[in-house]
Design a protein around this motif. Structure first.
Motif, PDB file in Angstrom:
ATOM      1  N   PRO A 185       0.818  -1.208   0.000  1.00  0.00           N
ATOM      2  CA  PRO A 185       0.000   0.000   0.000  1.00  0.00           C
ATOM      3  C   PRO A 185       0.853   1.260   0.000  1.00  0.00           C
ATOM      4  O   PRO A 185       1.998   1.239   0.453  1.00  0.00           O
ATOM      5  CB  PRO A 185      -0.797  -0.110   1.303  1.00  0.00           C
ATOM      6  N   ALA A 186       0.278   2.322  -0.505  1.00  0.00           N
ATOM      7  CA  ALA A 186       0.978   3.607  -0.467  1.00  0.00           C
ATOM      8  C   ALA A 186       1.107   4.031   0.990  1.00  0.00           C
ATOM      9  O   ALA A 186       0.155   3.944   1.748  1.00  0.00           O
ATOM     10  CB  ALA A 186       0.192   4.647  -1.258  1.00  0.00           C
ATOM     11  N   TRP A 187       2.280   4.455   1.383  1.00  0.00           N
ATOM     12  CA  TRP A 187       2.515   4.881   2.761  1.00  0.00           C
ATOM     13  C   TRP A 187       3.222   6.218   2.699  1.00  0.00           C
ATOM     14  O   TRP A 187       4.198   6.374   1.962  1.00  0.00           O
ATOM     15  CB  TRP A 187       3.373   3.848   3.485  1.00  0.00           C
ATOM     16  N   PRO A 188       2.748   7.197   3.453  1.00  0.00           N
ATOM     17  CA  PRO A 188       3.383   8.507   3.397  1.00  0.00           C
ATOM     18  C   PRO A 188       4.852   8.450   3.806  1.00  0.00           C
ATOM     19  O   PRO A 188       5.233   7.671   4.673  1.00  0.00           O
ATOM     20  CB  PRO A 188       2.601   9.347   4.416  1.00  0.00           C
ATOM     21  N   ARG A 189       5.639   9.271   3.189  1.00  0.00           N
ATOM     22  CA  ARG A 189       7.067   9.332   3.523  1.00  0.00           C
ATOM     23  C   ARG A 189       7.312  10.471   4.501  1.00  0.00           C
ATOM     24  O   ARG A 189       6.430  11.252   4.788  1.00  0.00           O
ATOM     25  CB  ARG A 189       7.885   9.561   2.257  1.00  0.00           C
ATOM     26  N   GLY A 190       8.509  10.543   4.997  1.00  0.00           N
ATOM     27  CA  GLY A 190       8.910  11.658   5.849  1.00  0.00           C
ATOM     28  C   GLY A 190       8.262  11.612   7.218  1.00  0.00           C
ATOM     29  O   GLY A 190       7.938  10.559   7.754  1.00  0.00           O
ATOM     30  N   MET A 191       8.080  12.791   7.783  1.00  0.00           N
ATOM     31  CA  MET A 191       7.583  12.914   9.154  1.00  0.00           C
ATOM     32  C   MET A 191       6.169  12.351   9.316  1.00  0.00           C
ATOM     33  O   MET A 191       5.864  11.735  10.333  1.00  0.00           O
ATOM     34  CB  MET A 191       7.624  14.374   9.608  1.00  0.00           C
ATOM     35  N   GLU A 192       5.319  12.548   8.325  1.00  0.00           N
ATOM     36  CA  GLU A 192       3.958  12.014   8.405  1.00  0.00           C
ATOM     37  C   GLU A 192       3.981  10.483   8.484  1.00  0.00           C
ATOM     38  O   GLU A 192       3.268   9.876   9.277  1.00  0.00           O
ATOM     39  CB  GLU A 192       3.135  12.474   7.193  1.00  0.00           C
ATOM     40  N   GLY A 193       4.799   9.844   7.673  1.00  0.00           N
ATOM     41  CA  GLY A 193       4.929   8.390   7.710  1.00  0.00           C
ATOM     42  C   GLY A 193       5.468   7.899   9.041  1.00  0.00           C
ATOM     43  O   GLY A 193       4.991   6.902   9.589  1.00  0.00           O
ATOM     44  N   ARG A 194       6.446   8.621   9.583  1.00  0.00           N
ATOM     45  CA  ARG A 194       7.017   8.233  10.882  1.00  0.00           C
ATOM     46  C   ARG A 194       5.982   8.368  11.997  1.00  0.00           C
ATOM     47  O   ARG A 194       5.918   7.537  12.905  1.00  0.00           O
ATOM     48  CB  ARG A 194       8.247   9.079  11.179  1.00  0.00           C
ATOM     49  N   ARG A 195       5.167   9.397  11.929  1.00  0.00           N
ATOM     50  CA  ARG A 195       4.115   9.585  12.930  1.00  0.00           C
ATOM     51  C   ARG A 195       3.098   8.449  12.858  1.00  0.00           C
ATOM     52  O   ARG A 195       2.686   7.896  13.881  1.00  0.00           O
ATOM     53  CB  ARG A 195       3.416  10.931  12.719  1.00  0.00           C
ATOM     54  N   LEU A 196       2.720   8.056  11.628  1.00  0.00           N
ATOM     55  CA  LEU A 196       1.762   6.957  11.461  1.00  0.00           C
ATOM     56  C   LEU A 196       2.356   5.625  11.926  1.00  0.00           C
ATOM     57  O   LEU A 196       1.644   4.798  12.510  1.00  0.00           O
ATOM     58  CB  LEU A 196       1.313   6.868  10.000  1.00  0.00           C
ATOM     59  N   ILE A 197       3.648   5.422  11.668  1.00  0.00           N
ATOM     60  CA  ILE A 197       4.333   4.207  12.150  1.00  0.00           C
ATOM     61  C   ILE A 197       4.243   4.163  13.671  1.00  0.00           C
ATOM     62  O   ILE A 197       3.910   3.124  14.264  1.00  0.00           O
ATOM     63  CB  ILE A 197       5.809   4.196  11.714  1.00  0.00           C
ATOM     64  N   ALA A 198       4.530   5.279  14.320  1.00  0.00           N
ATOM     65  CA  ALA A 198       4.489   5.339  15.782  1.00  0.00           C
ATOM     66  C   ALA A 198       3.074   5.062  16.298  1.00  0.00           C
ATOM     67  O   ALA A 198       2.902   4.348  17.290  1.00  0.00           O
ATOM     68  CB  ALA A 198       4.977   6.702  16.268  1.00  0.00           C
ATOM     69  N   GLU A 199       2.068   5.602  15.624  1.00  0.00           N
ATOM     70  CA  GLU A 199       0.686   5.362  16.041  1.00  0.00           C
ATOM     71  C   GLU A 199       0.341   3.876  15.953  1.00  0.00           C
ATOM     72  O   GLU A 199      -0.279   3.318  16.856  1.00  0.00           O
ATOM     73  CB  GLU A 199      -0.281   6.186  15.195  1.00  0.00           C
ATOM     74  N   GLU A 200       0.717   3.227  14.838  1.00  0.00           N
ATOM     75  CA  GLU A 200       0.463   1.790  14.677  1.00  0.00           C
ATOM     76  C   GLU A 200       1.174   1.001  15.770  1.00  0.00           C
ATOM     77  O   GLU A 200       0.615   0.090  16.367  1.00  0.00           O
ATOM     78  CB  GLU A 200       0.952   1.303  13.298  1.00  0.00           C
ATOM     79  N   TYR A 201       2.424   1.347  16.004  1.00  0.00           N
ATOM     80  CA  TYR A 201       3.254   0.657  16.987  1.00  0.00           C
ATOM     81  C   TYR A 201       2.640   0.765  18.386  1.00  0.00           C
ATOM     82  O   TYR A 201       2.463  -0.231  19.094  1.00  0.00           O
ATOM     83  CB  TYR A 201       4.653   1.260  16.959  1.00  0.00           C
ATOM     84  N   LEU A 202       2.289   1.987  18.795  1.00  0.00           N
ATOM     85  CA  LEU A 202       1.734   2.212  20.128  1.00  0.00           C
ATOM     86  C   LEU A 202       0.356   1.570  20.294  1.00  0.00           C
ATOM     87  O   LEU A 202       0.043   1.018  21.355  1.00  0.00           O
ATOM     88  CB  LEU A 202       1.682   3.709  20.431  1.00  0.00           C
ATOM     89  N   ALA A 203      -0.470   1.627  19.251  1.00  0.00           N
ATOM     90  CA  ALA A 203      -1.792   0.998  19.318  1.00  0.00           C
ATOM     91  C   ALA A 203      -1.658  -0.514  19.492  1.00  0.00           C
ATOM     92  O   ALA A 203      -2.405  -1.121  20.271  1.00  0.00           O
ATOM     93  CB  ALA A 203      -2.592   1.324  18.060  1.00  0.00           C
ATOM     94  N   ALA A 204      -0.707  -1.115  18.797  1.00  0.00           N
ATOM     95  CA  ALA A 204      -0.490  -2.559  18.922  1.00  0.00           C
ATOM     96  C   ALA A 204      -0.007  -2.905  20.329  1.00  0.00           C
ATOM     97  O   ALA A 204      -0.445  -3.895  20.916  1.00  0.00           O
ATOM     98  CB  ALA A 204       0.514  -3.034  17.882  1.00  0.00           C
ATOM     99  N   GLN A 205       0.878  -2.084  20.876  1.00  0.00           N
ATOM    100  CA  GLN A 205       1.352  -2.317  22.242  1.00  0.00           C
ATOM    101  C   GLN A 205       0.192  -2.260  23.226  1.00  0.00           C
ATOM    102  O   GLN A 205       0.093  -3.097  24.123  1.00  0.00           O
ATOM    103  CB  GLN A 205       2.394  -1.278  22.636  1.00  0.00           C
ATOM    104  N   GLU A 206      -0.683  -1.281  23.072  1.00  0.00           N
ATOM    105  CA  GLU A 206      -1.834  -1.150  23.964  1.00  0.00           C
ATOM    106  C   GLU A 206      -2.773  -2.337  23.857  1.00  0.00           C
ATOM    107  O   GLU A 206      -3.363  -2.763  24.842  1.00  0.00           O
ATOM    108  CB  GLU A 206      -2.602   0.135  23.668  1.00  0.00           C
ATOM    109  N   ASP A 207      -2.908  -2.885  22.628  1.00  0.00           N
ATOM    110  CA  ASP A 207      -3.782  -4.042  22.414  1.00  0.00           C
ATOM    111  C   ASP A 207      -3.127  -5.356  22.827  1.00  0.00           C
ATOM    112  O   ASP A 207      -3.756  -6.404  22.789  1.00  0.00           O
ATOM    113  CB  ASP A 207      -4.202  -4.126  20.946  1.00  0.00           C
TER     114      ASP A 207
END
Length: 151
Positions: free
Chosen positions: A90-112
């Protein structure tokens, strides 16, 4: 030999699918493979064998698992190519926006309580190695806490 689906990433009409493949031999030897199928091609992501495979056996491994793997996908390599069409990831944003989304996915998975690296892999469609690199970039950008305490 047994083949079962691990996970799938879809984008529009296309899909990238990961499968677990296990070869068990009568003498107790075993080979476990994580394979990815996209655009009618199969790639080996991870191979674990007990006892270790020789280089010749490792080179032949793709031939051993190709037919059962594509049968699990619904036919031949050309049938898989027709199903997936389009891009493999899938298309994934590059740069800071992509890094922010990576962090959101990572943290949400940790919480779950699930594997955060696997969650990033599923979200981005990237391999484990590439996903770990993206997670580390998100850490460096300050979106995730440092992995180890600095001395």
């Amino acid at each position: 030999m047994s083949v079962w689906p691990a996970w799938e990433v879809r984008e529009g009409e296309g899909a990238t699918s990961w499968f677990h493949v296990r070869l068990a031999f009568g003498d107790g030897a075993r080979v476990d493979v994580l394979a990815v199928v996209a655009d009618g091609c199969a790639s080996l992501e991870d191979v674990r064998a007990q006892p270790a495979l020789s280089l010749d056996d490792l080179a032949a491994l793709g031939d051993w698992i190709e037919e059962p793997l594509f049968e699990a996908c619904g036919g031949t390599p050309s049938a898989v190519e027709e199903q997936s069409g389009g891009r493999a990831r899938p298309a994934w944003p590059r740069g800071m926006e992509g890094r922010r989304l990576i962090a959101e996915e990572y943290l949400a998975a940790q919480e779950d309580g699930v594997d955060p690296v696997l969650a990033v892999m599923c979200a981005t469609g990237h391999s484990r190695r590439k996903s770990l690199r993206l997670i580390s970039q998100a850490r460096d950008a300050g979106y995730l806490t440092p992995r180890h305490a600095r001395r």
